[in-house]
Write a protein that holds these residues in place. Structure first.
Motif, PDB file in Angstrom:
ATOM      1  N   GLU A   1      -6.424   2.006  -6.345  1.00 36.75           N
ATOM      2  CA  GLU A   1      -6.110   2.438  -4.891  1.00 36.75           C
ATOM      3  C   GLU A   1      -6.855   1.618  -3.990  1.00 36.75           C
ATOM      4  O   GLU A   1      -6.351   1.257  -2.841  1.00 36.75           O
ATOM      5  CB  GLU A   1      -6.577   3.661  -4.620  1.00 36.75           C
ATOM      6  CG  GLU A   1      -5.504   4.838  -5.557  1.00 36.75           C
ATOM      7  CD  GLU A   1      -6.180   5.236  -6.913  1.00 36.75           C
ATOM      8  OE1 GLU A   1      -6.996   4.456  -7.183  1.00 36.75           O
ATOM      9  OE2 GLU A   1      -5.411   6.283  -7.517  1.00 36.75           O
ATOM     10  N   PHE A   2      -8.134   1.135  -4.382  1.00 41.63           N
ATOM     11  CA  PHE A   2      -8.879   0.427  -3.458  1.00 41.63           C
ATOM     12  C   PHE A   2      -8.414  -0.919  -3.460  1.00 41.63           C
ATOM     13  O   PHE A   2      -8.277  -1.514  -2.170  1.00 41.63           O
ATOM     14  CB  PHE A   2     -10.312   0.307  -3.996  1.00 41.63           C
ATOM     15  CG  PHE A   2     -11.204  -0.642  -3.310  1.00 41.63           C
ATOM     16  CD1 PHE A   2     -11.837  -0.427  -2.139  1.00 41.63           C
ATOM     17  CD2 PHE A   2     -11.620  -1.903  -3.939  1.00 41.63           C
ATOM     18  CE1 PHE A   2     -12.549  -1.240  -1.552  1.00 41.63           C
ATOM     19  CE2 PHE A   2     -12.423  -2.918  -3.167  1.00 41.63           C
ATOM     20  CZ  PHE A   2     -12.945  -2.405  -2.096  1.00 41.63           C
ATOM     21  N   PHE A   3      -7.999  -1.645  -4.358  1.00 49.37           N
ATOM     22  CA  PHE A   3      -7.717  -3.107  -4.215  1.00 49.37           C
ATOM     23  C   PHE A   3      -6.373  -3.127  -3.583  1.00 49.37           C
ATOM     24  O   PHE A   3      -5.842  -4.255  -2.820  1.00 49.37           O
ATOM     25  CB  PHE A   3      -7.479  -3.471  -5.762  1.00 49.37           C
ATOM     26  CG  PHE A   3      -8.664  -3.980  -6.211  1.00 49.37           C
ATOM     27  CD1 PHE A   3      -9.317  -5.254  -5.935  1.00 49.37           C
ATOM     28  CD2 PHE A   3      -9.632  -3.333  -7.058  1.00 49.37           C
ATOM     29  CE1 PHE A   3     -10.643  -5.903  -6.501  1.00 49.37           C
ATOM     30  CE2 PHE A   3     -10.860  -3.841  -7.252  1.00 49.37           C
ATOM     31  CZ  PHE A   3     -11.207  -4.944  -7.305  1.00 49.37           C
ATOM     32  N   SER A   4      -5.309  -2.205  -3.618  1.00 42.72           N
ATOM     33  CA  SER A   4      -4.094  -2.070  -3.144  1.00 42.72           C
ATOM     34  C   SER A   4      -4.021  -1.288  -1.765  1.00 42.72           C
ATOM     35  O   SER A   4      -2.949  -1.422  -0.971  1.00 42.72           O
ATOM     36  CB  SER A   4      -2.987  -1.369  -3.976  1.00 42.72           C
ATOM     37  OG  SER A   4      -3.394  -0.053  -4.015  1.00 42.72           O
ATOM     38  N   ASN A   5      -5.233  -0.768  -1.404  1.00 37.07           N
ATOM     39  CA  ASN A   5      -5.335  -0.153  -0.049  1.00 37.07           C
ATOM     40  C   ASN A   5      -4.297   1.059   0.065  1.00 37.07           C
ATOM     41  O   ASN A   5      -4.032   1.231   1.052  1.00 37.07           O
ATOM     42  CB  ASN A   5      -4.924  -1.340   1.183  1.00 37.07           C
ATOM     43  CG  ASN A   5      -5.657  -0.823   2.633  1.00 37.07           C
ATOM     44  OD1 ASN A   5      -6.518  -0.038   2.513  1.00 37.07           O
ATOM     45  ND2 ASN A   5      -5.041  -1.105   3.455  1.00 37.07           N
ATOM     46  N   GLY A   6      -4.380   1.734  -1.128  1.00 35.07           N
ATOM     47  CA  GLY A   6      -3.679   2.934  -0.971  1.00 35.07           C
ATOM     48  C   GLY A   6      -2.419   3.101  -1.990  1.00 35.07           C
ATOM     49  O   GLY A   6      -1.941   4.154  -1.889  1.00 35.07           O
ATOM     50  N   SER A   7      -2.057   2.213  -2.712  1.00 35.58           N
ATOM     51  CA  SER A   7      -1.007   2.669  -3.388  1.00 35.58           C
ATOM     52  C   SER A   7      -1.273   3.615  -4.580  1.00 35.58           C
ATOM     53  O   SER A   7      -2.084   3.641  -4.938  1.00 35.58           O
ATOM     54  CB  SER A   7      -0.754   1.175  -4.368  1.00 35.58           C
ATOM     55  OG  SER A   7      -0.196   0.141  -3.559  1.00 35.58           O
TER      56      SER A   7
ATOM     57  N   SER B   1       0.648  -1.139   0.224  1.00 34.65           N
ATOM     58  CA  SER B   1      -0.063   0.014   0.064  1.00 34.65           C
ATOM     59  C   SER B   1       0.919   1.194   0.070  1.00 34.65           C
ATOM     60  O   SER B   1       0.592   2.385  -0.437  1.00 34.65           O
ATOM     61  CB  SER B   1      -0.986  -0.152   1.256  1.00 34.65           C
ATOM     62  OG  SER B   1      -0.272   0.090   2.502  1.00 34.65           O
TER      63      SER B   1
END
Lengths: 360, 360, 360, 360
Positions: C99-105, C78
């Motif tokens: 961003e959702f799938f990576s929790n913020g990348s 993330s």
């Protein structure tokens, strides 16, 4: 005195000011219930309510990253978006924290050449698309003062709030240096927050002279529903909360919160005046709070570094100097002397662009 | 003295111990670079490396919620799972923080009637399923001492580490009261951590006498890759880091970290001895660290409350008393007196279950 | 024929091509184990391995949003970041899905005026900062063909992969229209993927003629570890998987995957030729795959709309026409006729900018 | 016939029923706008509104994992919690999907020995704690029929809804086999949903005879605000949406949705009757929908496997057989024959526990 050449690199290089320290010492007496049920936390929150003349909801968290990210997350869902300036700290220097806390809310960067958002830029961006593939704008965040050291006037904030209201957007203020804005404008804290239409303020304690801690202040208290749970889950609920809250009491009750900011701003003005009077140097942005951005030939910047001065160049390309509550005027004199000395050694013309564009 | 009846409600009701305070005062001198590049943070990390006799990676974060959640998140992906005891703090009292920081890693609760995980329970749970609909176990977390006040022996930790290794699981230790375990066992910190097979330890500073702050310690340093970024993004990077790290110097260099824990444990023994000697009262769990869980008739508990004593009953159903670095033996005497007094007024038999099952 | 004027609005307006349909019908016989343990899924995965001449790991997911987001999430944490072009679909049209799938990348947008990333732009962005406040770059994603309809040559991909390798970055390819790139280049699929240094490819089935489904293909199979769990947790594991996988068999074994793309590309060339020959019209981007972007006076665009043509203008400001497997040359003739007719009615000069900059 | 012995392992081993297939074929004509703006999606949504006699909001997503997880995420924030039964699919078989989609909402498992939640269990759990360290309950989810094959009566759902209302909880229904519940109860779909107090239903299409797809139905339409964005961001917006929605038209307009369920339930009754009549075998749960759970000596289960029958034993410890729309009565006869044959070879008594507790 060995740390002097670095003391203007950032306003978080300073320690804890005497008033905050004294409050810490007072609070460190005996046992107190944990998690904010102590006497100091109540008193600090009441102090902030009194300062703002509003029955706001107040939460104390550890740092600005968390304060802003949690506040923004509370204002939107993961599929919403947040409008900010290209230079906004939340966009450029938080390692994706807003996206992490919100589980994916996208920051939409509006053009803001000097670091200040405008109602028009907000409107243009918020209305640019309305399809489902574009995260729906729900929040505008402004930094007061900006990362470029500028201060939004009361009227500017009101204008931004008006466009926000008309578009169904909430207005968040990143006030990492909020006290410096109040000091610069000579206004009441309420004037640039709830009276102007701000929904949530993150009031920075660290850069104002505390050791750790920021206050998240909801003027629209309905938005604060269950925010305490959000803080807890996100690792931002201090068990010995009194040590986060008590310093606020010291700052507010003594007036240090404003005094510190006035001092820092005055230091910036002092350096700015010297820069403006020096051939070959220029100010990149107007100096309105506690930051001074200096455009200077590379040789001057290199010379400063060689003489031990530490500073950052990540905004606008020039040298940024920041002043804290403990900025020493004698060190400013020394810096000024070095600047003049180095500039005099240059035959180069002043850098062309006085007002550099800020890129994200 | 008004706070005395509440001082045993939790070990985070205590303030900052003198050694940590003195270190804070020392660190509050002049300017220091931010974000951990100061001289104090380096010294504190070195102090921990020295304490553990290991070249471990050390990170200072604000609280235990974040320390444990970030550490667990670093050991697994969102579709992995973490095995813990039913009474584990991460499962029962963190408002979903581990799931939030990891973006969904599920906690798998293993049976642990007294709060201690066993190798067999870990093995049974870890091997119960291997299909894709079940989040793959990747980490085991143990709390040392447990939430029930028990201390894993060196052998017990080694046995757990062995089963972890054999199953490809990492071993994390929630050491919110780690010092109390060292004090109880009279062992080296290394004996119950890296030498026994622990990969990551969250060493609690707050309950040991500091105002704020925990250390995340990676003995397997490869696991710490980019952990500083993780802290930053999650709002756990202090700008004025010295105020998080310096207290550790005070605790370690003075020996207060161990002295405080020995004192707290001794206070627990003092109360435990009185309870054991009192007709009508019983200990729910063996007293091995700084917690005492007392089984008593409701009338006794009500009587304690009526006399102003504050305590929690969320584990095991009885009254929990916790002792901090500042626990006052005279107050223990007062509590003991009240307990004996109230118990004597009862004709009820002692509660049947001596060792209550802990439910999550 | 009522749907004809809209058939070039997007290549996902088309239905299921006969070869994919036939494969669906064949697979719809009797019972089959769920979750990919059926005979069709194995055969489809083998078909892709054969097509690429590589022992790659293959996963079938529902759509491109998920395929790209899951793949990117698997390549970074993330607090890492992903470098992409400003026009990249993942940046502009996924509502924050990465961003959702990576929790913020965070997605870092590199300048790419025509939609194509360059090695230099990647290097500049990846090396622009190395401080902890900036999410560490870990992945580069390129879209092949680009959202602007351009095709990276084998050499261009190799050059990008080289810079990625040198900077420790993984290379991901968004191949929503991957078949069209192969058709355009006349190369082997391997030539522009693993042989050129691509680590992970998302191969689009939907725009190639299927009803639903994309394949995530790991050429570096170590990166695929536990990816099936990731898909499951993220709602991308089909229970009746055969209906996702079987159409691939139909596409691959019949050659329709390439035939469809060749047809679509040829249709784009047909329209492009007409545009180029028409006074007052211009191509915004070179036509290399199945998209045509036309710069035309507003009156022409309005006229097209008035005659019922549906098209998008979100990239480059002109009219985009996309061709699918079922594009009807007679309808292209009708469109061409209308374009020429409308352009002839204009006395305006051609729009100034032939190659418009793409803004995110 | 080679697939017959496996056809009762799960009701997602079946293919696409003729009515759904025909609708797919009809929808596969010409071009249609993407992302749900096609004629079929509108008609399917209207069909569901008509079926329920309510002006509900309808969304079509790819699978049950996503349907339930997205719905739950829309009903709570990350620091809230969801009350479910221990056997709930969301708890036991989704690899952490609900936690992933909600960014950390914890599932609180209420005791439910037979798989059915009760008002009392919900009340006890929801009111067990109210401190900030415990994620605040906001949603109750029930599975209708349950994972154990039981069907909540209209009265039971009403009673649950009443307790939900009184506690401020939303009520979600996982209707992976919703049609089977309607078939079992002989009631209107409205009777066990909005009329009984259900806020959101996930209506399963896959297990009812479709190839892929579930419908998320909001009876409280205010809760559906921006849900389409949520679907998009989470990878659940189909571009060629018509292929997700059209099968619903086939199912609803032909009555197959109910006919299929009636058939499956009848098959379960057929097997149940045979089991009940066989010495040495027992039903673990009452057979009310399309699942049969058989308690049998290990030797019988082993014998079944040896004869090629495939079944799962993860709930209740016995053999589960599930019936789909295509269940073949002749194969049930064959299974029954094998069961009787194997049971007759046993001299063991029937297993003691008729109603086994379900553990999570």
């Amino acid at each position: 005195m060995t740390d002097r050449p670095q003391q203007f690199a950032s306003d978080n290089y300073a320690g804890i000011c005497p008033e905050a320290w004294a409050a810490l010492a007072r609070a460190n007496q005996g046992s107190q219930p944990a998690y904010g049920e102590d006497i100091w936390t109540t008193r600090a929150a009441d102090g902030l309510r009194s300062l703002f003349g509003a029955d706001c909801e107040v939460f104390f968290v550890f740092n600005g990253t968390a304060a802003n990210s949690l506040a923004l997350a509370s204002l939107c869902q993961s599929y919403h978006s947040v409008i900010c300036a290209a230079a906004a700290h939340v966009e450029t220097d938080e390692c994706g924290a807003p996206e992490f806390f919100s589980n994916g809310s996208k920051l939409l960067v509006a053009p803001a050449p000097d670091g200040k958002l405008t109602p028009q830029a907000i409107r243009d961006l918020a209305t640019s698309r309305s399809d489902i593939h574009f995260p729906k704008p729900r929040v505008v965040t402004i930094t007061q003062p900006t990362e470029t050291g500028l201060v939004y006037s009361i009227e500017e904030i009101r204008a931004i709030a008006t466009v926000c209201r008309s578009l169904g957007l909430k207005l968040h203020m990143d006030g990492a240096r909020f006290a410096h804005a109040c000091a610069a404008l000579g206004c009441e804290p309420a004037d640039i927050t709830w009276r102007a239409g701000v929904d949530v303020l993150c009031f920075g304690g660290t850069k104002n002279g505390m050791g750790v801690g920021e206050a998240v202040i909801y003027f629209d208290t309905a938005l604060a529903e269950d925010f305490a749970y959000r803080c807890k889950q996100a690792g931002q609920l201090a068990s010995k909360m009194r040590f986060l809250s008590a310093p606020w009491i010291g700052m507010l009750e003594s007036g240090a919160w404003l005094r510190n900011a006035l001092h820092a701003n005055a230091c910036a003005q002092k350096l700015a005046a010297a820069v403006a009077a020096t051939e070959g140097l220029d100010l990149i942005f107007a100096v309105e709070a506690n930051a001074v951005f200096i455009a200077a030939p590379d040789a001057v910047l290199d010379g400063l570094r060689a003489r031990g001065w530490r500073f950052y160049t990540f905004i606008g390309g020039g040298a940024r100097f920041m002043f804290a509550w403990d900025a020493d005027p004698a060190v400013i004199d020394a810096l000024t002397g070095d600047l003049q000395d180095l500039a005099a050694g240059q035959n180069l013309p002043a850098p062309a662009a006085k007002l550099a564009a800020v890129s994200g």
